[in-house]
Design an enzyme around this catalytic site. Structure first.
Site, PDB file in Angstrom:
ATOM      1  N   HIS A 192       0.824  -1.212   0.000  1.00  0.00           N
ATOM      2  CA  HIS A 192       0.000   0.000   0.000  1.00  0.00           C
ATOM      3  C   HIS A 192       0.856   1.259   0.000  1.00  0.00           C
ATOM      4  O   HIS A 192       0.358   2.344  -0.289  1.00  0.00           O
ATOM      5  CB  HIS A 192      -0.925   0.037   1.225  1.00  0.00           C
ATOM      6  N   HIS A 251      -6.183  -7.314  -0.116  1.00  0.00           N
ATOM      7  CA  HIS A 251      -6.344  -5.871  -0.343  1.00  0.00           C
ATOM      8  C   HIS A 251      -5.652  -5.488  -1.651  1.00  0.00           C
ATOM      9  O   HIS A 251      -4.660  -6.105  -2.032  1.00  0.00           O
ATOM     10  CB  HIS A 251      -5.714  -5.072   0.805  1.00  0.00           C
ATOM     11  N   ASP A 282      -4.308 -12.788   4.042  1.00  0.00           N
ATOM     12  CA  ASP A 282      -5.625 -12.344   4.514  1.00  0.00           C
ATOM     13  C   ASP A 282      -6.703 -12.714   3.501  1.00  0.00           C
ATOM     14  O   ASP A 282      -7.874 -12.483   3.720  1.00  0.00           O
ATOM     15  CB  ASP A 282      -5.612 -10.847   4.819  1.00  0.00           C
TER      16      ASP A 282
HETATM   17  C1  LIG Z   1      -0.786  -5.565   3.896  1.00  0.00           C
HETATM   18  C2  LIG Z   1      -2.294  -5.425   3.999  1.00  0.00           C
HETATM   19  O1  LIG Z   1      -2.853  -5.327   2.688  1.00  0.00           O
HETATM   20  O2  LIG Z   1      -2.840  -6.599   4.542  1.00  0.00           O
HETATM   21  C3  LIG Z   1      -2.667  -4.212   4.860  1.00  0.00           C
HETATM   22  C4  LIG Z   1      -4.153  -4.035   5.022  1.00  0.00           C
HETATM   23  C5  LIG Z   1      -4.507  -2.689   5.646  1.00  0.00           C
HETATM   24  C6  LIG Z   1      -5.984  -2.641   5.991  1.00  0.00           C
HETATM   25  C7  LIG Z   1      -6.368  -1.276   6.489  1.00  0.00           C
HETATM   26  N1  LIG Z   1      -7.787  -1.225   6.788  1.00  0.00           N
HETATM   27  C8  LIG Z   1      -8.227   0.136   7.004  1.00  0.00           C
HETATM   28  C9  LIG Z   1      -9.723   0.169   7.272  1.00  0.00           C
HETATM   29  C10 LIG Z   1     -10.197   1.612   7.471  1.00  0.00           C
HETATM   30  N2  LIG Z   1     -11.622   1.627   7.653  1.00  0.00           N
HETATM   31 ZN   LIG Z   2      -4.039  -7.295   2.971  1.00  0.00          ZN
END
Ligand SMILES: CC(O)(O)CCCCCNCCCN
Ligand SMILES: [Zn+2]
Length: 678
Positions: free
Chosen positions: A137, A176, A267
């Site tokens: 990210h 994600h 995940d």
């Molecule tokens: C490496 C990865 O992709 O697993 C990180 C995931 C980050 C998730 C952030 N969520 C934010 C929710 C805000 N409402």
């Molecule tokens: Zn993730």
């Protein structure tokens, strides 16, 4: 050829942690790394890997991707107190600083670059780096979503610079969207970025329009950014495999990368609170097995996300054991992608039609109404219930996932057979095989005669086959007893040998035997009871034999100068084979084969993902060089050579399409487009 698997882990990276309460970030805990490493030790996988130490990345290396402002901010946090840390963290979406974060992030980058060096130098064939904070990210000038430096993006730029690479594939199976990686490479045709991600029509974080399937890249980078959005939760093994067969793998083989880097987030696995998906840990063994077939096996797997500790650590172990060449565990669950997944697959194929040769003849007439259709779908059910009843819905179900995984993993993991490949060679020309294999003593002639005259008299007419039959039955016995994984037998008359082998296998308990026969086949075994699925690859139409669900003839003559077999294997044979879920695979190469060596080794390499990698190869005794390349593919001695990629002709694409339309109701993994009238 390089061999060995690197494992990079440094417990210093567990010192980055959240110092205040933040319900968004509190899942990214140090135990993600330590519990994964502990599980690798428990399965005795650490000792089988080559240990490569991590190092801190230099500032120059970080500046390959990030701005000096970004680097300065990160550096400045080392001496901050908690209040200052909290303040600077507040400048970013979902990121937290700790005094050690900068050091850990430099180690994460450095570990990734050490892995690239180990693979590119030939010290190892492939490897995995267990790192945190993750990276996909983070952007040129910003931390985001638990990520400070983009480990994988820096690795790609580093590999281009240091090794002069011109084609790097990044596969991002984290749940994600790695928007950071997309932004960094979206105008760069030398880096093909593939990501699937939970999207739910832009509802799910980071909720970006540019995460949808129509973000194909910009300028010269058009066609080199592939987004596969999951618009429902509960996606499972079959959805992930369908995405590989019908989107990623055809692109990847056409792209023909020199190096593959995986943004390996878990995940997307079952039980994860972020993903809410249903794919089980062994699916990552299959995904890893597939990407190992590219770039001559040069593969760097870099940890991204994964927040259910048990699911994460089992999936990490599935990845590492596959990198080591262990048999790929049988996939579980119904082999049929859900409607929403098929819709996403169809959309991304259509979006990329004008950038890829393999999609040149893709029928996109549906387009004008489908995209509205998906919006209609969304309006139709505003709060989309999941297609699959998602077994695990929320955290207090975690116990259920623990229990599920305990049971599930128990019957999945088996001791690795001591020997990978068995063979016998009735003509004593054992020097033929270029790789160390295990020689099986042949069953003696009287025993064979008794056996044959009993059960196989109607098939075996002449004595000349007796020797070959002896060796086949001897090898089959070893495979049946799981003493070996696969075996090679040569035969003067393949049809007879195959017919006996199939009947013997079914008699000895295999319920579903997949047989791929390449070349002329005089005897066609009985496939009526469904215990055998025959795919016959031959040059001309088979007269007489009616096509049935369990007997499919695929007329294919490989192109002279290269390998045009990819669409047939990826778009048809694999989906049918995975739908069938065989517990043994027999691949025979008979006389007048209409496939070249590269097409045949493609078959052998990709079909090892089935039946816990149990394969019996029966090769015509005159086909010496086929025997050689098959032995290499089965032993895994070297990453297979699939020859020059030749895009399929329209005639061949249509052939696959007709077969797909004919069988996609029976073998549902063939589905890659939503039929009209959803
Ligand atoms: C490496 C990865 O992709 O697993 C990180 C995931 C980050 C998730 C952030 N969520 C934010 C929710 C805000 N409402
Ligand atoms: Zn993730």
């Amino acid at each position: 050829m390089a061999s060995g698997t690197a494992l990079i882990y440094d417990e210093e990276m567990t010192t980055h942690k959240l110092l205040w309460s933040d319900p968004v970030c509190d899942i990214e805990v140090p135990e993600r790394l330590s519990s994964s490493y502990d599980q690798l030790k428990r399965y005795h996988l650490v000792e089988r890997c080559v240990h490569v130490p991590a190092r801190e990345a230099s500032q120059e290396e970080i500046l390959l991707v990030h701005s000096s402002e970004h680097l300065e901010v990160a550096k400045s946090t080392q001496t901050m107190n908690e209040e200052e840390l909290k303040k600077v963290s507040g400048n970013y979406d979902a990121f937290f600083f700790h005094p050690n974060t900068y050091c850990c992030a430099r180690l994460a980058v450095g570990a990734t670059l050490e892995l690239v060096d180990a693979v590119m130098s030939g010290k190892v064939r492939n490897g995995m780096a267990l790192v945190r904070p993750p990276g996909h990210h983070s952007q040129r000038n910003a931390a985001n979503g638990f990520c400070l430096f983009n480990n994988v993006a820096i690795a790609a730029e580093y590999a281009k610079l240091k090794y002069g690479l011109q084609r790097i594939l990044i596969v991002d199976w984290d749940v994600h969207h790695g928007q950071g990686t997309q932004y960094i490479f979206e105008e760069d045709p030398s880096v093909l970025y593939f990501s699937w991600h939970r999207y739910e029509h832009q509802e799910f974080w980071p909720s970006l329009k540019e995460s949808d399937y129509d973000a194909v890249g910009l300028g010269k980078g058009k066609g080199f950014n592939i987004n596969l959005p999951w618009n429902k939760v509960g996606m499972g093994n079959s959805d992930y495999l369908a995405a590989f067969f019908h989107v990623l793998l055809p692109m990847a083989f056409e792209f023909d990368p020199e190096l593959v880097i995986v943004s390996s987030g878990y995940d997307s696995g079952i039980g994860d609170p972020e993903g809410q998906m249903n794919a089980t840990p062994e699916v990552f063994a299959h995904l890893t097995h597939f990407v190992m077939q590219l770039a001559n096996g040069k593969l760097c797997v870099i940890l991204e996300g994964g927040y259910h500790l048990k699911s994460l650590s089992e999936s990490v172990c599935m990845t590492v054991r596959t990198l080591l060449g262990d048999p790929v565990p049988q996939i579980t669950g119904e082999m049929a992608p859900c409607l929403s997944a098929v819709e996403s697959i169809q959309n991304v194929r259509a979006a990329h039609k004008s950038y890829w040769k393999w999609l040149m003849y893709e029928d996109t007439s549906f387009l004008q109404n489908l995209s509205t259709k998906s919006l209609l779908l969304k309006k139709a059910n505003p709060n989309p219930s999941t297609e699959h009843e998602s077994k695990i819905t929320n955290n207090d179900e975690t116990v259920k996932v623990e229990r599920f995984l305990e049971l599930h993993m128990k019957n999945i993991l088996f001791p690795v057979p001591p020997i990978k490949t068995a063979t016998t060679d009735s003509r004593g020309s054992v020097h033929l095989l270029p790789v160390p294999v295990h020689f099986v003593k042949e069953i003696d002639k009287t025993e064979i005669k008794a056996l044959v005259s009993g059960f196989y008299a109607d098939i075996v007419k002449e004595d000349k086959n007796l020797l070959s039959l002896g060796s086949i039955l001897a090898i089959l016995d070893k495979i049946l007893k799981k003493e070996v994984c696969n075996g090679i037998a040569e035969s003067p008359t393949c049809s007879v040998s195959v017919a006996v082998a199939l009947r013997h296998s079914v008699r000895f308990g295999f319920q579903r035997v997949l047989c791929i026969f390449v070349g002329d086949m005089e005897i066609i075994p009985n496939t009526e009871d469904g215990k055998i699925l025959m795919i016959h690859i031959c040059e001309k139409e088979q007269s007489g034999k009616t096509r049935s669900k369990h007997y499919i003839s695929l007329n294919w003559k490989e192109d002279a100068e290269g390998n045009d077999f990819f669409p047939a294997v990826l778009g048809f044979i694999l989906p049918v084979a995975y739908s069938y879920q065989p517990n043994l695979t027999v691949i025979a190469v008979g006389p007048n084969r209409s496939l070249g060596i590269s097409g045949i080794s493609l078959l052998f390499s990709l079909l090892q993902g089935l039946a816990e990698s149990r394969i019996l190869a029966v090769i015509k005794d005159t086909e010496i060089n086929v025997m050689q390349s098959v032995a290499k593919a089965l032993v895994g001695a070297s990453a297979p050579q699939f020859g020059v990629y030749v895009p399929p002709t329209q005639e061949k694409v249509n052939k696959i399409k007709i077969l797909r339309d004919q069988f996609q109701q029976e073998w549902k993994m063939l589905q890659c487009s939503v039929k009209d009238g959803i």
